[in-house]
Design a protein around this motif. Structure first.
Motif, PDB file in Angstrom:
ATOM      1  N   LYS A 270       5.995   9.268 -12.684  1.00  0.00           N
ATOM      2  CA  LYS A 270       7.102   9.077 -13.617  1.00  0.00           C
ATOM      3  C   LYS A 270       8.208   8.195 -13.040  1.00  0.00           C
ATOM      4  CE  LYS A 270       6.441  13.243 -16.383  1.00  0.00           C
ATOM      5  NZ  LYS A 270       7.078  14.457 -16.956  1.00  0.00           N
ATOM      6  N   ILE A 271       7.997   7.683 -11.833  1.00  0.00           N
ATOM      7  CA  ILE A 271       8.959   6.763 -11.217  1.00  0.00           C
ATOM      8  C   ILE A 271       8.456   5.333 -11.377  1.00  0.00           C
ATOM      9  CG2 ILE A 271      10.023   6.021  -9.032  1.00  0.00           C
ATOM     10  CD1 ILE A 271      10.026   8.879  -8.108  1.00  0.00           C
ATOM     11  N   GLN A 272       9.368   4.441 -11.743  1.00  0.00           N
ATOM     12  CA  GLN A 272       9.067   3.003 -11.769  1.00  0.00           C
ATOM     13  C   GLN A 272       9.873   2.315 -10.666  1.00  0.00           C
ATOM     14  OE1 GLN A 272      10.781   4.027 -15.088  1.00  0.00           O
ATOM     15  NE2 GLN A 272       8.943   5.294 -15.192  1.00  0.00           N
TER      16      GLN A 272
ATOM     17  N   GLU B  26       0.834  -1.207   0.000  1.00  0.00           N
ATOM     18  CA  GLU B  26       0.000   0.000   0.000  1.00  0.00           C
ATOM     19  C   GLU B  26       0.867   1.255   0.000  1.00  0.00           C
ATOM     20  OE1 GLU B  26      -2.624  -0.182   3.331  1.00  0.00           O
ATOM     21  OE2 GLU B  26      -3.872  -1.781   2.477  1.00  0.00           O
ATOM     22  N   PHE B  27       1.951   1.227   0.774  1.00  0.00           N
ATOM     23  CA  PHE B  27       2.879   2.360   0.822  1.00  0.00           C
ATOM     24  C   PHE B  27       3.496   2.600  -0.555  1.00  0.00           C
ATOM     25  CE2 PHE B  27       7.433   3.420   1.059  1.00  0.00           C
ATOM     26  CZ  PHE B  27       7.342   4.735   1.498  1.00  0.00           C
ATOM     27  N   VAL B  28       4.001   1.539  -1.196  1.00  0.00           N
ATOM     28  CA  VAL B  28       4.621   1.679  -2.516  1.00  0.00           C
ATOM     29  C   VAL B  28       3.590   2.153  -3.539  1.00  0.00           C
ATOM     30  CG1 VAL B  28       5.801   0.457  -4.386  1.00  0.00           C
ATOM     31  CG2 VAL B  28       6.402  -0.042  -2.023  1.00  0.00           C
ATOM     32  N   SER B  29       2.375   1.632  -3.446  1.00  0.00           N
ATOM     33  CA  SER B  29       1.314   2.041  -4.369  1.00  0.00           C
ATOM     34  C   SER B  29       1.024   3.533  -4.245  1.00  0.00           C
ATOM     35  CB  SER B  29       0.037   1.230  -4.087  1.00  0.00           C
ATOM     36  OG  SER B  29      -1.036   1.701  -4.867  1.00  0.00           O
ATOM     37  N   ALA B  30       0.908   4.023  -3.003  1.00  0.00           N
ATOM     38  CA  ALA B  30       0.653   5.453  -2.785  1.00  0.00           C
ATOM     39  C   ALA B  30       1.818   6.295  -3.305  1.00  0.00           C
ATOM     40  CB  ALA B  30       0.414   5.716  -1.303  1.00  0.00           C
ATOM     41  N   PHE B  31       3.039   5.800  -3.115  1.00  0.00           N
ATOM     42  CA  PHE B  31       4.218   6.520  -3.594  1.00  0.00           C
ATOM     43  C   PHE B  31       4.203   6.622  -5.121  1.00  0.00           C
ATOM     44  CE2 PHE B  31       8.566   6.364  -5.267  1.00  0.00           C
ATOM     45  CZ  PHE B  31       9.087   7.518  -4.714  1.00  0.00           C
TER      46      PHE B  31
ATOM     47  N   SER C 223      16.864  12.570  -7.690  1.00  0.00           N
ATOM     48  CA  SER C 223      15.634  13.049  -7.061  1.00  0.00           C
ATOM     49  C   SER C 223      14.687  11.902  -6.731  1.00  0.00           C
ATOM     50  CB  SER C 223      14.940  14.050  -7.974  1.00  0.00           C
ATOM     51  OG  SER C 223      13.746  14.509  -7.403  1.00  0.00           O
ATOM     52  N   ARG C 224      14.625  10.882  -7.600  1.00  0.00           N
ATOM     53  CA  ARG C 224      13.700   9.763  -7.353  1.00  0.00           C
ATOM     54  C   ARG C 224      14.052   9.042  -6.052  1.00  0.00           C
ATOM     55  NH1 ARG C 224      17.036   8.373 -11.535  1.00  0.00           N
ATOM     56  NH2 ARG C 224      18.402   6.566 -11.224  1.00  0.00           N
ATOM     57  N   LEU C 225      15.357   8.964  -5.734  1.00  0.00           N
ATOM     58  CA  LEU C 225      15.764   8.316  -4.494  1.00  0.00           C
ATOM     59  C   LEU C 225      15.508   9.226  -3.300  1.00  0.00           C
ATOM     60  CD1 LEU C 225      17.047   6.096  -2.852  1.00  0.00           C
ATOM     61  CD2 LEU C 225      19.306   6.890  -3.558  1.00  0.00           C
ATOM     62  N   GLN C 226      15.745  10.517  -3.461  1.00  0.00           N
ATOM     63  CA  GLN C 226      15.525  11.448  -2.358  1.00  0.00           C
ATOM     64  C   GLN C 226      14.058  11.485  -1.942  1.00  0.00           C
ATOM     65  OE1 GLN C 226      18.014  13.431  -0.586  1.00  0.00           O
ATOM     66  NE2 GLN C 226      16.195  13.205   0.708  1.00  0.00           N
ATOM     67  N   VAL C 227      13.148  11.507  -2.919  1.00  0.00           N
ATOM     68  CA  VAL C 227      11.727  11.572  -2.554  1.00  0.00           C
ATOM     69  C   VAL C 227      11.260  10.264  -1.928  1.00  0.00           C
ATOM     70  CG1 VAL C 227      11.149  13.359  -4.237  1.00  0.00           C
ATOM     71  CG2 VAL C 227      10.972  10.960  -4.910  1.00  0.00           C
ATOM     72  N   PHE C 228      11.873   9.129  -2.330  1.00  0.00           N
ATOM     73  CA  PHE C 228      11.509   7.857  -1.708  1.00  0.00           C
ATOM     74  C   PHE C 228      12.006   7.809  -0.270  1.00  0.00           C
ATOM     75  CE2 PHE C 228      11.855   3.293  -0.797  1.00  0.00           C
ATOM     76  CZ  PHE C 228      10.581   2.887  -1.162  1.00  0.00           C
ATOM     77  N   LEU C 229      13.226   8.307  -0.037  1.00  0.00           N
ATOM     78  CA  LEU C 229      13.754   8.387   1.327  1.00  0.00           C
ATOM     79  C   LEU C 229      12.860   9.262   2.204  1.00  0.00           C
ATOM     80  CD1 LEU C 229      17.618   8.773   0.888  1.00  0.00           C
ATOM     81  CD2 LEU C 229      16.478   7.070   2.324  1.00  0.00           C
ATOM     82  N   ASP C 230      12.449  10.398   1.669  1.00  0.00           N
ATOM     83  CA  ASP C 230      11.579  11.301   2.432  1.00  0.00           C
ATOM     84  C   ASP C 230      10.257  10.616   2.770  1.00  0.00           C
ATOM     85  OD1 ASP C 230      13.521  13.237   2.250  1.00  0.00           O
ATOM     86  OD2 ASP C 230      12.588  14.293   0.569  1.00  0.00           O
TER      87      ASP C 230
END
Length: 300
Positions: A120-122, A109-114, A279-286
């Motif tokens: 544009k992130i896979q 559910e967390f990954v789906s919401a992300f 940026s894709r990694l930074q937003v996932f970390l956040d």
């Protein structure tokens, strides 16, 4: 080989037909632009630009060199811009390694919401208890519990976990309850990463600690299996609080030796380097740090 920066400056001068206009475009002093073109001519051993007080023009060699350099240089600049934009914008493929404990609906559910927040992130997801080599496997981020053995990776604490001694009423029926940690030797235990039906359990009670040799009928590499056999009455399990709090409240499990537990086990997000973090990694970390998850306890 000629300096690529000098070539880029020459191409810009040739395009503008002026040192001053090229300098303004590049954000450089005119003297620097002139010096770089002169340096390029010296490296090549030819005159590229014919300079007069009124006019600047390409020599025959300069025109030929410009025709050969301008298009490849434009491709290089385009490639650089693509990379820069990819770093700045949250897009592209994100490869993530997580332990088997994450293979459940709450994480999906967390990954789906992300993914819905960043379309544009896979995500390429590895669900495994193996400690994959992040660099060798080209993995952007891993989530790991416990001690980190690789000192070369970057780690950020996400939360913590603590494990309780629990058993099902079915197992305890007709058995003497353990009154001290040493009594666990007389019980069947459900083991995580046990060998030959045996394992070592480290327990703490305030400043007191004890290491126990325990044994049991079932061993597994993941907590889903350990909890499943504990729930079904096959022995005492040392389970993360997130796996047993609700069951303790409902009476499905009974907590044993409540003054004793495992030491705090920290949960980390790990990644290969902190330099040029896309940026894709930074937003996932956040998103991970902001996630209110039952998979670990908050740090405070």
């Amino acid at each position: 080989m000629a300096d690529l920066n000098d070539i880029a400056v020459f191409v810009k001068v040739a395009q503008y037909g002026s040192f001053s206009r090229a300098a303004h475009s590049l954000g450089m002093p005119v003297s620097t632009v002139s010096r770089k073109v002169t340096s390029l001519e010296e490296q090549l051993g030819v005159t590229l630009l014919q300079r007069t007080t009124r006019k600047l023009s390409l020599t025959a060699q300069g025109r030929a060199y410009y025709n050969r350099c301008s298009e490849p240089l434009a491709h290089l600049l385009d490639a650089e811009q693509v990379l820069t934009e990819t770093q700045r914008k949250p897009e592209g493929l994100l490869k993530i390694s997580v332990p088997v404990i994450f293979g459940q609906e709450v994480f999906y559910e967390f990954v789906s919401a992300f993914l819905k927040a960043y379309p544009k992130i896979q995500v390429d997801l590895f669900v495994t208890n193996l400690f994959l080599d992040l660099i060798a496997e080209n993995i952007d981020l891993g989530i790991r519990f416990g001690e980190l053995k690789d000192s070369t990776i970057v780690a950020q604490r996400l939360g913590k976990s603590v494990r309780y001694l629990v058993a099902a009423p079915e197992y305890l029926k007709g058995r003497v309850l353990p009154l001290k940690p040493e009594d666990l030797k007389d019980h069947q235990c459900i083991l995580l990463n046990g060998r030959n039906g045996e394992a070592e359990w480290d327990l703490v009670n305030g400043r007191k600690s004890v290491r126990l040799h325990v044994s049991g009928p079932v061993s597994s590499r993941d907590f889903d299996a350990v909890s499943a056999f504990t729930y079904r009455g096959h022995g005492i399990g040392l389970l993360p609080s997130t796996y047993c709090d609700e069951q303790i409240r409902s009476g499905e499990l009974i907590r044993l030796l409540p003054d004793w537990s495992s030491e705090e086990i920290f949960v980390h997000a790990v990644y290969p380097t902190r330099r040029f973090l896309p940026s894709r990694l930074q937003v996932f970390l956040d998103a991970l740090k902001a996630w209110k998850t039952p998979l670990w306890l908050p740090l405070h």
